[in-house]
Design a protein around this motif. Structure first.
Motif, PDB file in Angstrom:
ATOM      1  N   GLU A   1      35.979   9.797 -21.993  1.00 48.56           N
ATOM      2  CA  GLU A   1      35.011  10.476 -22.978  1.00 48.56           C
ATOM      3  C   GLU A   1      33.617   9.337 -22.935  1.00 48.56           C
ATOM      4  OE1 GLU A   1      34.178  13.291 -24.432  1.00 48.56           O
ATOM      5  OE2 GLU A   1      35.768  14.023 -23.279  1.00 48.56           O
ATOM      6  N   GLU A   2      34.285   8.122 -22.945  1.00 51.30           N
ATOM      7  CA  GLU A   2      33.143   6.964 -23.124  1.00 51.30           C
ATOM      8  C   GLU A   2      32.700   6.825 -21.882  1.00 51.30           C
ATOM      9  OE1 GLU A   2      30.819   4.094 -25.013  1.00 51.30           O
ATOM     10  OE2 GLU A   2      32.503   5.551 -26.026  1.00 51.30           O
ATOM     11  N   CYS A   3      33.180   6.834 -20.614  1.00 52.37           N
ATOM     12  CA  CYS A   3      32.396   6.559 -19.280  1.00 52.37           C
ATOM     13  C   CYS A   3      31.486   7.754 -19.199  1.00 52.37           C
ATOM     14  CB  CYS A   3      33.488   6.513 -18.332  1.00 52.37           C
ATOM     15  SG  CYS A   3      34.371   4.997 -18.249  1.00 52.37           S
ATOM     16  N   LEU A   4      32.130   8.891 -19.178  1.00 54.21           N
ATOM     17  CA  LEU A   4      31.041  10.133 -19.226  1.00 54.21           C
ATOM     18  C   LEU A   4      29.657  10.134 -20.128  1.00 54.21           C
ATOM     19  CD1 LEU A   4      33.898  12.920 -18.740  1.00 54.21           C
ATOM     20  CD2 LEU A   4      32.201  12.136 -16.835  1.00 54.21           C
ATOM     21  N   LYS A   5      29.993   9.618 -21.169  1.00 51.01           N
ATOM     22  CA  LYS A   5      28.641   9.640 -22.295  1.00 51.01           C
ATOM     23  C   LYS A   5      27.913   8.528 -21.435  1.00 51.01           C
ATOM     24  CE  LYS A   5      29.106   7.099 -25.935  1.00 51.01           C
ATOM     25  NZ  LYS A   5      29.619   6.602 -27.317  1.00 51.01           N
ATOM     26  N   ARG A   6      28.214   7.296 -21.256  1.00 45.93           N
ATOM     27  CA  ARG A   6      27.384   6.277 -20.789  1.00 45.93           C
ATOM     28  C   ARG A   6      26.643   6.686 -19.432  1.00 45.93           C
ATOM     29  NH1 ARG A   6      29.653   0.559 -22.644  1.00 45.93           N
ATOM     30  NH2 ARG A   6      30.521   1.128 -24.376  1.00 45.93           N
ATOM     31  N   LEU A   7      27.386   7.532 -18.525  1.00 41.03           N
ATOM     32  CA  LEU A   7      26.863   8.041 -17.208  1.00 41.03           C
ATOM     33  C   LEU A   7      25.773   8.938 -17.598  1.00 41.03           C
ATOM     34  CD1 LEU A   7      30.099   8.344 -15.160  1.00 41.03           C
ATOM     35  CD2 LEU A   7      28.055   6.751 -14.731  1.00 41.03           C
ATOM     36  N   HIS A   8      26.071  10.073 -18.486  1.00 42.14           N
ATOM     37  CA  HIS A   8      24.949  10.861 -18.810  1.00 42.14           C
ATOM     38  C   HIS A   8      23.657  10.251 -19.486  1.00 42.14           C
ATOM     39  CE1 HIS A   8      23.374  14.803 -20.532  1.00 42.14           C
ATOM     40  NE2 HIS A   8      23.144  13.932 -21.706  1.00 42.14           N
ATOM     41  N   ASN A   9      23.793   9.008 -20.064  1.00 42.99           N
ATOM     42  CA  ASN A   9      22.828   8.367 -20.592  1.00 42.99           C
ATOM     43  C   ASN A   9      21.751   7.908 -19.438  1.00 42.99           C
ATOM     44  OD1 ASN A   9      23.557   8.655 -23.423  1.00 42.99           O
ATOM     45  ND2 ASN A   9      24.329   6.797 -23.602  1.00 42.99           N
ATOM     46  N   TYR A  10      22.293   7.581 -18.474  1.00 41.34           N
ATOM     47  CA  TYR A  10      21.456   7.105 -17.075  1.00 41.34           C
ATOM     48  C   TYR A  10      21.069   8.282 -16.476  1.00 41.34           C
ATOM     49  CZ  TYR A  10      23.394   2.392 -17.283  1.00 41.34           C
ATOM     50  OH  TYR A  10      23.848   1.241 -17.706  1.00 41.34           O
ATOM     51  N   THR A  11      21.127   9.570 -16.770  1.00 40.91           N
ATOM     52  CA  THR A  11      20.486  10.864 -16.057  1.00 40.91           C
ATOM     53  C   THR A  11      19.267  10.984 -17.072  1.00 40.91           C
ATOM     54  OG1 THR A  11      21.834  12.375 -17.022  1.00 40.91           O
ATOM     55  CG2 THR A  11      22.785  11.260 -14.987  1.00 40.91           C
ATOM     56  N   THR A  12      19.361  10.558 -18.410  1.00 35.23           N
ATOM     57  CA  THR A  12      18.264  11.212 -19.142  1.00 35.23           C
ATOM     58  C   THR A  12      17.203  10.155 -19.634  1.00 35.23           C
ATOM     59  OG1 THR A  12      19.799  10.677 -21.236  1.00 35.23           O
ATOM     60  CG2 THR A  12      19.898  12.828 -20.037  1.00 35.23           C
ATOM     61  N   THR A  13      17.482   8.930 -19.516  1.00 40.87           N
ATOM     62  CA  THR A  13      16.804   7.840 -20.155  1.00 40.87           C
ATOM     63  C   THR A  13      16.109   7.067 -18.948  1.00 40.87           C
ATOM     64  OG1 THR A  13      18.535   6.428 -20.521  1.00 40.87           O
ATOM     65  CG2 THR A  13      18.042   8.070 -22.329  1.00 40.87           C
ATOM     66  N   ILE A  14      16.627   6.841 -18.097  1.00 37.31           N
ATOM     67  CA  ILE A  14      15.953   6.219 -16.860  1.00 37.31           C
ATOM     68  C   ILE A  14      15.480   6.731 -15.666  1.00 37.31           C
ATOM     69  CG2 ILE A  14      16.448   4.003 -15.631  1.00 37.31           C
ATOM     70  CD1 ILE A  14      18.648   3.485 -17.614  1.00 37.31           C
ATOM     71  N   GLU A  15      14.308   6.679 -15.252  1.00 33.38           N
ATOM     72  CA  GLU A  15      13.719   7.173 -14.106  1.00 33.38           C
ATOM     73  C   GLU A  15      14.249   6.512 -12.855  1.00 33.38           C
ATOM     74  OE1 GLU A  15       9.556   7.563 -14.415  1.00 33.38           O
ATOM     75  OE2 GLU A  15       9.556   8.855 -16.013  1.00 33.38           O
ATOM     76  N   GLN A  16      14.164   5.217 -12.711  1.00 36.04           N
ATOM     77  CA  GLN A  16      14.633   4.481 -11.547  1.00 36.04           C
ATOM     78  C   GLN A  16      15.487   3.535 -11.902  1.00 36.04           C
ATOM     79  OE1 GLN A  16      11.495   3.066  -9.101  1.00 36.04           O
ATOM     80  NE2 GLN A  16      12.776   2.764  -7.548  1.00 36.04           N
ATOM     81  N   LEU A  17      16.736   3.293 -11.375  1.00 34.88           N
ATOM     82  CA  LEU A  17      17.762   2.451 -11.526  1.00 34.88           C
ATOM     83  C   LEU A  17      17.704   0.977 -10.968  1.00 34.88           C
ATOM     84  CD1 LEU A  17      20.928   4.634 -10.883  1.00 34.88           C
ATOM     85  CD2 LEU A  17      19.614   4.373 -13.173  1.00 34.88           C
ATOM     86  N   ASP A  18      17.895   0.069 -11.850  1.00 32.97           N
ATOM     87  CA  ASP A  18      17.775  -1.352 -11.106  1.00 32.97           C
ATOM     88  C   ASP A  18      19.209  -1.866 -10.685  1.00 32.97           C
ATOM     89  OD1 ASP A  18      19.267  -2.233 -13.291  1.00 32.97           O
ATOM     90  OD2 ASP A  18      17.544  -3.162 -14.134  1.00 32.97           O
ATOM     91  N   ARG A  19      19.286  -2.981 -10.039  1.00 35.81           N
ATOM     92  CA  ARG A  19      20.669  -3.188  -9.375  1.00 35.81           C
ATOM     93  C   ARG A  19      21.824  -3.211 -10.581  1.00 35.81           C
ATOM     94  NH1 ARG A  19      23.416  -2.448  -4.894  1.00 35.81           N
ATOM     95  NH2 ARG A  19      25.274  -3.104  -5.540  1.00 35.81           N
ATOM     96  N   GLU A  20      21.558  -3.863 -11.697  1.00 34.35           N
ATOM     97  CA  GLU A  20      22.398  -4.178 -12.537  1.00 34.35           C
ATOM     98  C   GLU A  20      22.893  -2.620 -13.267  1.00 34.35           C
ATOM     99  OE1 GLU A  20      21.464  -6.613 -15.986  1.00 34.35           O
ATOM    100  OE2 GLU A  20      21.752  -8.442 -14.663  1.00 34.35           O
ATOM    101  N   GLN A  21      21.887  -1.751 -13.406  1.00 29.37           N
ATOM    102  CA  GLN A  21      22.359  -0.489 -13.762  1.00 29.37           C
ATOM    103  C   GLN A  21      23.209   0.331 -12.792  1.00 29.37           C
ATOM    104  OE1 GLN A  21      18.335   0.857 -14.580  1.00 29.37           O
ATOM    105  NE2 GLN A  21      18.111   0.136 -16.521  1.00 29.37           N
ATOM    106  N   PHE A  22      22.775   0.330 -11.586  1.00 27.88           N
ATOM    107  CA  PHE A  22      23.570   0.571 -10.424  1.00 27.88           C
ATOM    108  C   PHE A  22      24.964   0.276 -10.415  1.00 27.88           C
ATOM    109  CE2 PHE A  22      25.396   0.888  -6.265  1.00 27.88           C
ATOM    110  CZ  PHE A  22      24.914   2.112  -5.734  1.00 27.88           C
TER     111      PHE A  22
END
Length: 369
Positions: free
Chosen positions: A293-314
């Motif tokens: 549940e926690e991992c999926l929530k965090r993954l979802h956040n990356y699809t809604t709040t960030i347009e382009q990922l940097d290396r740390e986020q990846f």
């Protein structure tokens, strides 16, 4: 992923076959080609075992067969397979000639088991007819793992050999380990004049993987700690760390591990006590579905709040995806969420295809944990 393979938590078998052609092109077919040798996992292991036996028997008849203290079957990401053997006289000679200024017993012991300092190295040409498979296998080096968009056999192709796709897709690491397990079970080292603490192990170019998993699969615990005495204390420190993490919630433990996930140089604990990434994720297993549940929530956040990922986020995204493999069986809703996340990441950036592939794989995954 390699840790999961080596522990049998992720299957080696994958559909299809990689086919090597005479011009060194590699093709991919769902069906095995006709009129060409097709190698499955059992044949791969047994051929390597037979090749190792050729080397062992030849070495046993040489004057170097004295006080043999280590044998290692080594493989790297370039699909090169070698055998390393060393004996006490050669180690002492190298210590005297090149490392006489070192006095630290721990450092000297690490030199003793550093394959690069072993005096005896063998490869395909030393394995009689069994070495041909190693030569062919290495020619698959340019074939990318986990890709399914390679061209199938074309008119005019002249296939040389075909291997099960799972062997090429990193499965060979686990099969090299299985070869050493089989050599030990078949008493293949009996012809060697070995020391009381002789060890035989599979190895890679990742020392964390070697000490944490590979060696422990073929070296008895009492011999392991006798040969590597520093690791007994390191293992105790690791267990204390695991116990401390068991008191944390899924969110807290992921926050706590964030710096480790981002440590590109593997210098932080528990890498500093020769533990590999698999050990970090495995200790999350007790969290069960709350981890998912926690991992999926965090993954979802990356699809809604960030347009382009940097290396740390990846890197964090990759870590949360890996953690899902250790969360037990995902619910149908969670598997569906993985598939939806895969689509969102692809919509966000086509270069995130590897992340999408992993998430889609998880949507079909049945956990053995």
């Amino acid at each position: 992923m390699l840790g999961r393979l080596l522990h049998g938590k992720t299957p080696i078998h994958k559909e299809g076959y990689y086919i090597l052609c005479e011009d060194r092109h590699v093709r991919y077919n769902l069906e095995g080609p006709l009129n060409v040798k097709v190698i499955d996992t059992e044949q791969f292991v047994q051929t390597i075992v037979n090749g190792c036996k050729e080397v062992i028997q030849s070495f046993s008849k040489s004057q170097d067969n004295q006080e043999v203290y280590a044998f290692s079957l080594y493989v790297n990401e370039y699909k090169s397979i070698y055998i390393y053997i060393n004996n006490i006289p050669e180690f002492q000679k190298k210590l005297h000639d090149q490392y006489s200024h070192y006095e630290d017993p721990s450092y000297i012991n690490s030199l003793k088991y550093n394959l690069g300092d072993f005096s005896f190295q063998f490869w395909s040409k030393h394995m009689s007819e069994f070495g041909q498979l190693l030569d062919d296998f290495e020619k698959f080096e340019d074939s990318p793992s986990y890709e399914r968009d390679e061209e199938p056999l074309q008119p005019g192709d002249q296939p040389v050999i075909a291997l099960e796709a799972g062997i090429i897709d990193s499965g060979y690491y686990a099969l090299i380990l299985e070869a050493v397990v089989r050599l030990k079970a078949e008493n293949a080292f009996d012809s060697l004049n070995t020391t009381p603490n002789f060890i035989a192990f599979a190895s890679t170019d990742n020392d964390y993987l070697n000490y944490s998993i590979m060696m422990r699969k073929t070296i008895e615990p009492d011999v392991f700690y006798t040969v590597f005495p520093d690791l007994r204390d390191m293992d105790a420190r690791f267990e204390v760390w695991v116990s401390q993490n068991r008191r944390l919630s899924a969110g807290d433990v992921l926050d706590h591990l964030q710096d480790i996930f981002l440590d590109n140089y593997n210098s932080s604990f528990p890498f500093s006590v020769n533990r590999c990434a698999y050990d970090i994720f495995e200790q999350l297993g007790h969290l069960g579905n709350s981890l998912a549940e926690e991992c999926l929530k965090r993954l979802h956040n990356y699809t809604t709040t960030i347009e382009q990922l940097d290396r740390e986020q990846f890197d964090l995204i990759s870590s949360y995806i890996e953690a899902l493999y250790f969360a037990g069986e995902l619910t149908l809703e969670q598997k569906s969420a993985c598939s939806q996340l895969a689509n969102r990441f692809l919509e966000q950036d086509e270069d995130l295809i590897d992340i999408a592939r992993e998430l889609n794989a998880l949507s079909l995954y049945s956990s053995p944990f």
